[in-house]
Design an enzyme around this catalytic site. Structure first.
Site: not given
Ligand SMILES: Cc1cc2nc3c(=O)[nH]c(=O)nc-3n(C[C@H](O)[C@H](O)[C@H](O)COP(=O)(O)OP(=O)(O)OC[C@H]3O[C@@H](n4cnc5c(N)ncnc54)[C@H](O)[C@@H]3O)c2cc1C
Length: 394
Positions: A128-131, A169, A252, A374-376
């Site tokens: 899955q290529g989102y992030s 992943s 998902e 994330s939870n938030e």
């Molecule tokens: C084990 C694992 C597997 C993963 N696999 C994949 C995958 O296969 N494909 C893929 O595309 N992605 C994948 N991800 C990525 C995952 O979707 C992102 O890590 C996630 O969406 C959070 O984005 P970020 O890491 O950029 O954190 P950020 O968006 O930078 O967030 C950092 C912190 O800020 C908080 N925050 C951000 N915005 C807000 C807001 N508006 N209000 C309140 N709090 C906020 C967040 O909750 C977090 O605590 C994976 C991540 C993990 C840990």
């Protein structure tokens, strides 16, 4: 095909798993869970093909699309028996549980005919290529670009992709990636995105594994440098990628967590067994946490079943967000309990950073409240879309 009765189906699944995990695949029992995705990879790929050959992939998909058209209750039975047998963690779950349902909802007949058979046979693995480094929670900020370069004929041509994904992943094992890419740089944020199906094994794609806390690499950086995708391999219209991507996320956070939760049951049982073995169970605080964990497991199970009971193809509301919030926190607390019942031994890694299951569980579960939203972010979605609370300032 007539639908078998539930008892007969359970007996069939149980019998098949017992026979299939007794021979060459016996070493795979219990392998490949969270933080252990490196275990037996070629063997688990072969297992995936065996599942496909034997008709255990796409149980609930329509028969017209190659599935078995079974009611969701049968799927639940399959997952229950799969977990009970300790069958290995799936390497094909992203295709079966994310892309497949997305194509069933949004794909053309040609796309379903091209891509579903490889998922059903266990021969084509997906990631899955989102992030991206600059787009996680704020997914609409995706900056990977794709432009359509026309071929000689009207229908021909290819998408050319440039950019970087991160935290992808299982990209190191995947044949294909569903990529959210910006196809209209002039359009605002989510309006200019498209959902492309990109082959991973090509010169323009580079995968770099990221070493995680567990010492292993589930996820990766993925670089696109003039990577190509066929013009037809776009799900939905150009610029419609956000709607499709949200459809995938709804799946998902919902149905696909059921199999995972049955894995939680096994982890819980292992924690309980360790608590008994170390004597930690005599500590009233530990006892209370074990009871709480068990109760949480029951609540999650019934919540997931309620979500699953919705009509096939309906994109659920905020229930999947609620489920994600609950299970992520529950699983993290189980990881903490796992190391607490192990006692002082949990503070030491073996030679070469060798971790035991409790340590891996504890470290891996730190990620549960991040991935899949994330939870938030879950709380924001529930607040704004579910409860109609004021939108957070942007
Ligand atoms: C084990 C694992 C597997 C993963 N696999 C994949 C995958 O296969 N494909 C893929 O595309 N992605 C994948 N991800 C990525 C995952 O979707 C992102 O890590 C996630 O969406 C959070 O984005 P970020 O890491 O950029 O954190 P950020 O968006 O930078 O967030 C950092 C912190 O800020 C908080 N925050 C951000 N915005 C807000 C807001 N508006 N209000 C309140 N709090 C906020 C967040 O909750 C977090 O605590 C994976 C991540 C993990 C840990």
């Amino acid at each position: 095909m007539p639908v078998p009765g539930e008892d007969a189906f359970r007996a069939e699944v149980r019998g098949w798993l017992a026979a299939s995990l007794a021979g060459d695949f016996a070493p795979l029992v219990g392998s490949g869970g969270p933080g252990r995705e490196h275990e037996f990879v070629p063997e688990r790929m072969a297992w995936e093909r065996l599942l496909g050959d034997s008709g255990w992939i796409g149980l609930g998909w329509p028969e017209a699309d190659g599935g078995r058209g079974l009611p969701w209750g049968h799927e639940v039975i399959f997952y229950e028996e799969y977990a009970r047998a300790g069958a290995p963690a799936r390497v094909g779950h992203i295709g079966e549980q994310l892309l497949g349902p997305t194509l069933l909802m949004f794909g053309t007949a040609e796309q379903r005919a091209r891509f579903l058979p490889g998922i059903l046979a266990g021969t084509e693995l997906w990631c899955q290529g989102y992030s991206e480094p600059g787009a996680g929670s704020d997914l609409a900020a995706v900056s990977t670009r794709a432009r359509l370069v026309k071929g000689d004929g009207e229908e021909g041509g290819e998408w050319h992709l440039d950019g970087q994904k991160v935290w992808t992943s299982l990209a190191q094992f995947a044949d294909w990636c569903f990529v959210l890419a910006r196809t209209d740089p002039a359009a605002e944020r989510h309006r200019g995105l498209s959902y492309l199906l990109v082959p991973m094994r090509q010169p323009g794609v580079e995968v770099r594994p990221i070493v995680q806390l567990t010492g292993t690499s589930e996820f990766n950086e993925v670089f696109f440098d003039d990577a190509r995708a066929a013009a037809a391999d776009i799900v939905g219209a150009p610029g419609d990628g956000w709607r499709v991507a949200m459809g995938t996320l709804a799946v998902e956070r919902g149905v696909s967590t059921l199999g995972q939760q049955l894995g939680f049951q096994r982890e819980f049982e292992a924690v309980l067994a360790t608590a008994r073995a170390t004597g930690a169970i005599d500590d009233p605080d530990i006892g209370a946490r074990i009871v709480e964990a068990w109760a949480g497991l029951e609540v999650m199970r019934y919540t997931a079943l309620a979500t699953l009971g919705r009509p096939a193809g309906a994109v659920p509301g905020t229930e999947p967000n609620v489920n994600k919030l609950i299970w992520a926190q529950w699983h993290q607390r189980l990881g903490e309990l796992a190391v607490d019942v192990s006692g002082a031994a949990a503070t030491l890694a073996g030679p070469g950073y060798e971790l035991d299951n409790a340590q891996r569980l504890f470290l891996y579960t730190r990620a549960d409240t991040i991935y899949g939203g994330s939870n938030e972010i879950q709380r924001n979605v529930i607040a704004e879309r579910g409860l109609g609370l004021p939108r957070e300032p942007r």
